[in-house]
Design a protein around this motif. Structure first.
Motif, PDB file in Angstrom:
ATOM      1  N   ALA A   1     -18.097  39.202  65.163  1.00 37.18           N
ATOM      2  CA  ALA A   1     -18.192  39.378  66.207  1.00 37.18           C
ATOM      3  C   ALA A   1     -20.190  39.832  66.073  1.00 37.18           C
ATOM      4  N   GLY A   2     -19.836  40.670  65.157  1.00 39.11           N
ATOM      5  CA  GLY A   2     -21.206  40.905  65.225  1.00 39.11           C
ATOM      6  C   GLY A   2     -22.163  39.967  64.256  1.00 39.11           C
TER       7      GLY A   2
ATOM      8  N   ASP B   1     -22.394  36.777  64.767  1.00 37.96           N
ATOM      9  CA  ASP B   1     -22.692  36.167  65.060  1.00 37.96           C
ATOM     10  C   ASP B   1     -22.991  36.074  66.209  1.00 37.96           C
ATOM     11  N   LYS B   2     -23.214  37.217  66.385  1.00 34.97           N
ATOM     12  CA  LYS B   2     -24.303  38.064  67.687  1.00 34.97           C
ATOM     13  C   LYS B   2     -25.928  38.112  66.760  1.00 34.97           C
TER      14      LYS B   2
ATOM     15  N   GLU C   1     -26.428  34.418  66.690  1.00 35.90           N
ATOM     16  CA  GLU C   1     -27.571  33.748  67.804  1.00 35.90           C
ATOM     17  C   GLU C   1     -28.161  34.305  68.454  1.00 35.90           C
ATOM     18  N   GLU C   2     -29.113  35.420  68.514  1.00 39.12           N
ATOM     19  CA  GLU C   2     -29.853  36.287  68.600  1.00 39.12           C
ATOM     20  C   GLU C   2     -30.786  35.316  68.149  1.00 39.12           C
TER      21      GLU C   2
END
Length: 64
Positions: free
Chosen positions: A46-47, A49-50, A53-54
């Motif tokens: 998740a980290g 991916d975030k 994304e950013e």
């Protein structure tokens, strides 16, 4: 059909006589290890991916 029945019967017999099963305490310990690793891996995924994304959002903002 008798071949299938015979195969299943022999499979269960082998599981009962030839397989060394772990102790219940070991099963519990390994289950906790797998659960903790799964949570850590999910958080790491998740980290990342975030982060992507950013990062992509920033790139597209600059290119606009």
């Amino acid at each position: 059909m008798s071949k299938v029945t015979n195969y299943i019967s022999e499979a269960f017999e082998e599981l009962r006589t030839n397989v060394t099963w772990p102790e219940w305490a070991d099963v519990q310990k390994y289950t906790v290890v797998v659960a903790v690793f799964s949570v850590v891996f999910a958080l790491a995924t998740a980290g990342v991916d975030k982060l992507f994304e950013e990062g992509l959002a920033a790139i597209f903002t600059v290119l606009k």
